[in-house]
Motif scaffolding. Structure first.
Motif, PDB file in Angstrom:
ATOM      1  N   GLY A 153     -95.469  19.408  31.716  1.00  0.00           N
ATOM      2  CA  GLY A 153     -96.790  19.900  31.346  1.00  0.00           C
ATOM      3  C   GLY A 153     -97.215  21.079  32.200  1.00  0.00           C
ATOM      4  N   PHE A 154     -96.974  21.001  33.500  1.00  0.00           N
ATOM      5  CA  PHE A 154     -97.327  22.087  34.416  1.00  0.00           C
ATOM      6  C   PHE A 154     -96.562  23.356  34.071  1.00  0.00           C
ATOM      7  CE2 PHE A 154     -96.689  24.481  38.344  1.00  0.00           C
ATOM      8  CZ  PHE A 154     -97.973  24.558  38.851  1.00  0.00           C
ATOM      9  N   THR A 155     -95.266  23.227  33.853  1.00  0.00           N
ATOM     10  CA  THR A 155     -94.424  24.394  33.587  1.00  0.00           C
ATOM     11  C   THR A 155     -94.765  25.047  32.258  1.00  0.00           C
ATOM     12  OG1 THR A 155     -92.624  23.402  34.879  1.00  0.00           O
ATOM     13  CG2 THR A 155     -92.053  25.189  33.371  1.00  0.00           C
ATOM     14  N   MET A 156     -94.900  24.242  31.208  1.00  0.00           N
ATOM     15  CA  MET A 156     -95.184  24.809  29.898  1.00  0.00           C
ATOM     16  C   MET A 156     -96.561  25.457  29.856  1.00  0.00           C
ATOM     17  SD  MET A 156     -92.591  24.574  27.886  1.00  0.00           S
ATOM     18  CE  MET A 156     -91.613  24.966  29.346  1.00  0.00           C
ATOM     19  N   THR A 157     -97.521  24.883  30.582  1.00  0.00           N
ATOM     20  CA  THR A 157     -98.847  25.506  30.656  1.00  0.00           C
ATOM     21  C   THR A 157     -98.757  26.877  31.288  1.00  0.00           C
ATOM     22  OG1 THR A 157     -99.952  23.354  30.808  1.00  0.00           O
ATOM     23  CG2 THR A 157    -101.175  25.276  31.589  1.00  0.00           C
ATOM     24  N   PHE A 158     -97.996  26.991  32.358  1.00  0.00           N
ATOM     25  CA  PHE A 158     -97.839  28.276  33.030  1.00  0.00           C
ATOM     26  C   PHE A 158     -97.117  29.284  32.143  1.00  0.00           C
ATOM     27  CE2 PHE A 158     -99.420  27.255  37.145  1.00  0.00           C
ATOM     28  CZ  PHE A 158     -99.529  28.472  37.797  1.00  0.00           C
ATOM     29  N   VAL A 159     -96.038  28.857  31.511  1.00  0.00           N
ATOM     30  CA  VAL A 159     -95.258  29.777  30.677  1.00  0.00           C
ATOM     31  C   VAL A 159     -96.106  30.303  29.523  1.00  0.00           C
ATOM     32  CG1 VAL A 159     -93.306  29.916  29.088  1.00  0.00           C
ATOM     33  CG2 VAL A 159     -93.015  28.826  31.313  1.00  0.00           C
ATOM     34  N   MET A 160     -96.836  29.408  28.850  1.00  0.00           N
ATOM     35  CA  MET A 160     -97.665  29.832  27.734  1.00  0.00           C
ATOM     36  C   MET A 160     -98.823  30.703  28.207  1.00  0.00           C
ATOM     37  SD  MET A 160     -96.219  28.769  25.030  1.00  0.00           S
ATOM     38  CE  MET A 160     -97.544  29.131  23.873  1.00  0.00           C
ATOM     39  N   ALA A 161     -99.422  30.349  29.351  1.00  0.00           N
ATOM     40  CA  ALA A 161    -100.540  31.138  29.871  1.00  0.00           C
ATOM     41  C   ALA A 161    -100.096  32.559  30.201  1.00  0.00           C
ATOM     42  CB  ALA A 161    -101.126  30.465  31.112  1.00  0.00           C
ATOM     43  N   PHE A 162     -98.959  32.700  30.844  1.00  0.00           N
ATOM     44  CA  PHE A 162     -98.474  34.037  31.185  1.00  0.00           C
ATOM     45  C   PHE A 162     -98.022  34.791  29.936  1.00  0.00           C
ATOM     46  CE2 PHE A 162     -98.693  32.646  35.473  1.00  0.00           C
ATOM     47  CZ  PHE A 162     -98.679  33.778  36.262  1.00  0.00           C
ATOM     48  N   GLY A 163     -97.404  34.078  28.986  1.00  0.00           N
ATOM     49  CA  GLY A 163     -97.001  34.739  27.748  1.00  0.00           C
ATOM     50  C   GLY A 163     -98.188  35.308  26.990  1.00  0.00           C
ATOM     51  N   MET A 164     -99.272  34.523  26.901  1.00  0.00           N
ATOM     52  CA  MET A 164    -100.466  34.989  26.206  1.00  0.00           C
ATOM     53  C   MET A 164    -101.190  36.071  27.011  1.00  0.00           C
ATOM     54  SD  MET A 164    -100.285  33.387  23.431  1.00  0.00           S
ATOM     55  CE  MET A 164    -101.851  33.937  22.757  1.00  0.00           C
ATOM     56  N   ALA A 165    -101.230  35.929  28.332  1.00  0.00           N
ATOM     57  CA  ALA A 165    -101.917  36.928  29.161  1.00  0.00           C
ATOM     58  C   ALA A 165    -101.237  38.285  29.083  1.00  0.00           C
ATOM     59  CB  ALA A 165    -101.970  36.453  30.608  1.00  0.00           C
ATOM     60  N   PHE A 166     -99.929  38.290  28.906  1.00  0.00           N
ATOM     61  CA  PHE A 166     -99.200  39.561  28.831  1.00  0.00           C
ATOM     62  C   PHE A 166     -99.418  40.271  27.500  1.00  0.00           C
ATOM     63  CE2 PHE A 166     -95.924  40.276  32.271  1.00  0.00           C
ATOM     64  CZ  PHE A 166     -96.586  39.504  33.210  1.00  0.00           C
ATOM     65  N   GLU A 167    -100.169  39.655  26.583  1.00  0.00           N
ATOM     66  CA  GLU A 167    -100.517  40.311  25.328  1.00  0.00           C
ATOM     67  C   GLU A 167    -101.714  41.247  25.497  1.00  0.00           C
ATOM     68  OE1 GLU A 167     -98.830  40.008  22.605  1.00  0.00           O
ATOM     69  OE2 GLU A 167     -97.528  38.338  23.122  1.00  0.00           O
ATOM     70  N   LEU A 168    -102.239  41.359  26.709  1.00  0.00           N
ATOM     71  CA  LEU A 168    -103.440  42.156  26.939  1.00  0.00           C
ATOM     72  C   LEU A 168    -103.304  43.608  26.480  1.00  0.00           C
ATOM     73  CD1 LEU A 168    -106.297  42.128  28.028  1.00  0.00           C
ATOM     74  CD2 LEU A 168    -105.402  42.562  30.321  1.00  0.00           C
ATOM     75  N   PRO A 169    -102.177  44.306  26.730  1.00  0.00           N
ATOM     76  CA  PRO A 169    -102.087  45.686  26.219  1.00  0.00           C
ATOM     77  C   PRO A 169    -102.234  45.779  24.710  1.00  0.00           C
ATOM     78  CG  PRO A 169    -100.375  45.276  27.841  1.00  0.00           C
ATOM     79  CD  PRO A 169    -101.009  43.944  27.539  1.00  0.00           C
ATOM     80  N   VAL A 170    -101.670  44.815  23.980  1.00  0.00           N
ATOM     81  CA  VAL A 170    -101.799  44.813  22.522  1.00  0.00           C
ATOM     82  C   VAL A 170    -103.257  44.628  22.124  1.00  0.00           C
ATOM     83  CG1 VAL A 170    -101.134  43.637  20.396  1.00  0.00           C
ATOM     84  CG2 VAL A 170     -99.453  43.969  22.214  1.00  0.00           C
TER      85      VAL A 170
END
Length: 244
Positions: A153-170
């Motif tokens: 749960g900890f790892t997947m939360t981090f991976v998804m959070a960073f994946g979504m946060a990196f969409e900021l330029p779009v």
């Protein structure tokens, strides 16, 4: 623009959803066959950070089966993400104008690449640092043995959070292209964006300054990248350009 009947929209949506589910299942089947080995391999960053003699534990009776199952399901959705986004794009594209289609294609590709970049950054950079830090500050006499379900749960939360946060330029480019804001207005509100990045880091990560900063600082940098790219984007005009 020719209007499509509602029933045809629903049938098209069902077809896209069915294809997406099939794609996830096709990726999931081979992953599940090796779910145990995959879990062991992916847990190595934490295992290496544990003190000598430390190990991971399962506090739930069903965890040895369900946790690798969930991991394989998460990975199948991550690996199928390009196809899933393509299905979403194929569903909405008939309602777009010719210019919007040309504009959205590169953004779709950029969103996929940025999502994977964020996930890889979280996995290879952030997670090892966090595991080493959290275990190093454990009080003397405390045996650190992480539950396998909590790790997932900890790892997947981090991976998804960073994946979504990196969409900021779009997101920045889309706001400028749609006329919601301008590059000058975004640049003028840079201080608020910086605060917002740290607030997002606080909400999406554990309550420690290290993990918050590891998310907030890349988001700030990505905002600047999106701001730079948005200067070459013209707002889309609401005209009656014919569909292709």
């Amino acid at each position: 623009m020719n209007a499509m009947p509602l029933t045809r929209h629903l049938l098209e949506l069902r077809q896209r959803l069915l294809r997406s589910v099939i794609a996830i299942v096709l990726v999931f089947i081979p992953l599940f066959m090796f779910a145990g080995e995959i879990y062991t391999h992916l847990a190595q960053p934490l295992m290496q950070a544990l003190p000598e003699g430390g190990s991971m534990i399962a506090t739930d009776v069903t965890a040895p089966f369900l946790v690798p199952f969930k991991l394989a399901l998460y990975l199948s959705m991550l690996l199928a993400m390009p196809f899933l986004l393509h299905q979403c794009w194929s569903f909405v594209s008939p309602g777009l104008y010719r210019r919007e289609k040309r504009f959205a294609g590169p953004l779709l590709l950029a969103s996929v690449l940025l999502f994977y970049l964020g996930a890889l950054f979280a996995w290879f950079v952030v997670m090892p640092l966090l595991f080493a830090f959290f275990i190093s500050v454990a009080p003397e006499g405390v045996a650190v043995m992480t539950d396998i379900g909590a790790w997932l749960g900890f790892t997947m939360t981090f991976v998804m959070a960073f994946g979504m946060a990196f969409e900021l330029p779009v997101a920045v480019v889309l706001m400028v292209a749609s006329g919601i804001t301008t590059p000058a207005a975004l640049a003028g509100g840079r201080s608020y964006v910086v605060v917002g990045c740290f607030v997002a880091g606080m909400l999406l990560t554990p309550p420690d300054i290290i993990s918050q900063s590891l998310l907030a600082i890349p988001m700030w940098v990505l905002f600047e990248v999106g701001l730079l790219c948005s200067r070459w984007v013209e707002p889309m005009e609401d005209d009656s350009e014919a569909l292709s």
